[in-house]
Design a protein around this motif. Structure first.
Motif, PDB file in Angstrom:
ATOM      1  N   TYR A 172      15.799 -16.553 -41.522  1.00  0.00           N
ATOM      2  CA  TYR A 172      17.219 -16.366 -41.828  1.00  0.00           C
ATOM      3  C   TYR A 172      17.629 -17.082 -43.119  1.00  0.00           C
ATOM      4  O   TYR A 172      18.813 -17.149 -43.441  1.00  0.00           O
ATOM      5  N   GLN A 174      17.483 -16.606 -46.428  1.00  0.00           N
ATOM      6  CA  GLN A 174      18.255 -15.918 -47.469  1.00  0.00           C
ATOM      7  C   GLN A 174      19.684 -15.672 -47.018  1.00  0.00           C
ATOM      8  O   GLN A 174      20.630 -15.813 -47.803  1.00  0.00           O
ATOM      9  N   GLN A 175      19.870 -15.328 -45.744  1.00  0.00           N
ATOM     10  CA  GLN A 175      21.216 -15.082 -45.249  1.00  0.00           C
ATOM     11  C   GLN A 175      22.003 -16.388 -45.126  1.00  0.00           C
ATOM     12  O   GLN A 175      23.209 -16.422 -45.374  1.00  0.00           O
ATOM     13  N   TRP A 176      21.306 -17.483 -44.757  1.00  0.00           N
ATOM     14  CA  TRP A 176      21.977 -18.786 -44.679  1.00  0.00           C
ATOM     15  C   TRP A 176      22.552 -19.182 -46.036  1.00  0.00           C
ATOM     16  O   TRP A 176      23.642 -19.752 -46.135  1.00  0.00           O
ATOM     17  N   LYS A 178      23.832 -17.394 -48.147  1.00  0.00           N
ATOM     18  CA  LYS A 178      25.098 -16.681 -48.351  1.00  0.00           C
ATOM     19  C   LYS A 178      26.167 -17.170 -47.368  1.00  0.00           C
ATOM     20  O   LYS A 178      27.344 -17.286 -47.718  1.00  0.00           O
ATOM     21  N   ILE A 179      25.751 -17.451 -46.120  1.00  0.00           N
ATOM     22  CA  ILE A 179      26.702 -17.824 -45.079  1.00  0.00           C
ATOM     23  C   ILE A 179      27.248 -19.236 -45.298  1.00  0.00           C
ATOM     24  O   ILE A 179      28.463 -19.461 -45.203  1.00  0.00           O
ATOM     25  N   TYR A 215      24.625 -10.656 -37.839  1.00  0.00           N
ATOM     26  CA  TYR A 215      24.828 -11.676 -38.861  1.00  0.00           C
ATOM     27  C   TYR A 215      24.762 -11.149 -40.295  1.00  0.00           C
ATOM     28  O   TYR A 215      25.180 -11.829 -41.228  1.00  0.00           O
ATOM     29  N   LYS A 216      24.237  -9.936 -40.497  1.00  0.00           N
ATOM     30  CA  LYS A 216      24.150  -9.385 -41.848  1.00  0.00           C
ATOM     31  C   LYS A 216      25.281  -8.409 -42.177  1.00  0.00           C
ATOM     32  O   LYS A 216      25.358  -7.926 -43.305  1.00  0.00           O
TER      33      LYS A 216
END
Length: 273
Positions: A172, A174-176, A178-179, A215-216
């Motif tokens: 996760y 890469q998404q973290w 952003k988040i 989440y995405k």
């Protein structure tokens, strides 16, 4: 006749010039050889001289550490003393330290006067507490997982991040990235992010639990809808909110806890004899 004499003189002058050039080249080559030999001898002396020796841990200077101790860095280096300053394997030592999860970057330099080694550390700054599969540690803003034991007892409770993340895994990351900036700049306080069910990311916020769905999917819009939900606190007691569902930010919903049943007073009439 005069032409022949001039020609002979010219040839002799050329021969003298050539001999002079050859002698100059010989002396230049000899000079270069002596300089190189002197440098090599000086370098050999310097490498074997006891003056350029690291003989104790105090000659290994650790810079840049706030969360980790200098003692732990020296322990990870595993240097054996005495050690020649010139034979120090700086590239290998740098690679060893750079592999530690709590370290973002490291530089190792030799200093001649006085002889010592300077180790400059750039630490990873924990921004969230992390728990997953009975493991505990920290996350930095880039999503790197830092196991708890790397800070040992050097991280005071007053500096523990207030944000907690549950169920986060390395896939996760890469998404973290952003988040986390979105959560960090949110005007509504978020104290926990629950990632244990990726199809429904759950936030624990000052308004209560918030369901974000996958989440995405449209996360910035969902967080904008969360901020717009702030007036709920003036209309509905927060204790009554079970969760806020923002999985569809175009149609947010609020699930309330059931109202407690009203208490009915039981009156017993007593007669007189």
């Amino acid at each position: 006749m005069s032409d022949q004499i001039l020609s002979s003189l010219s040839l002799e002058q050329k021969r003298q010039n050539l001999r002079h050039q050859r002698r100059s080249k010989v002396w230049q080559a000899l000079g270069r050889f002596l300089v190189v030999s002197g440098l090599a001898a000086g370098l050999a002396w310097g490498m074997t001289s006891p003056y350029w020796t690291i003989s104790k841990a105090g000659q290994v200077e650790i810079e840049g550490t706030e969360l980790m101790s200098s003692q732990s860095i020296r322990a990870w280096l595993k240097l054996s003393y005495p050690l020649s300053l010139w034979e120090l394997p700086t590239h290998q030592l740098r690679a060893k330290l750079a592999a530690i999860p709590a370290i973002a970057d490291v530089k190792i330099e030799r200093q001649l006067l006085p002889p010592k080694v300077i180790v400059s550390i750039q630490e990873r700054k924990p921004v969230a507490r992390w728990r997953s599969h009975q493991q505990q540690g920290f996350l930095d803003a880039e999503g790197a997982i830092i196991p708890k034991n790397y800070y040992h007892r050097t991280l005071p409770k007053t500096r523990l991040p207030s944000l907690e993340v549950l169920g986060y895994e390395r896939q996760y990351q890469q998404q973290w990235q952003k988040i986390y900036p979105l959560i960090d700049n949110l005007s509504i306080k978020v104290t926990a992010i629950d990632w244990r069910n990726p199809s429904n990311l759950v936030l624990k916020s000052e308004l209560g639990q918030v369901y974000l769905g996958f989440y995405k999917d449209r996360l910035p819009e969902k967080l904008t809808a969360l901020v717009q939900s702030r007036p709920l606190s003036s209309k509905i007691p927060l204790a009554r909110i079970l969760y806020i569902d923002l999985s569809n930010p175009d149609a947010p919903t609020v699930q309330l806890k059931p109202q407690p049943a009203p208490l009915v007073a039981k009156v017993t009439a007593t007669g007189r004899d």
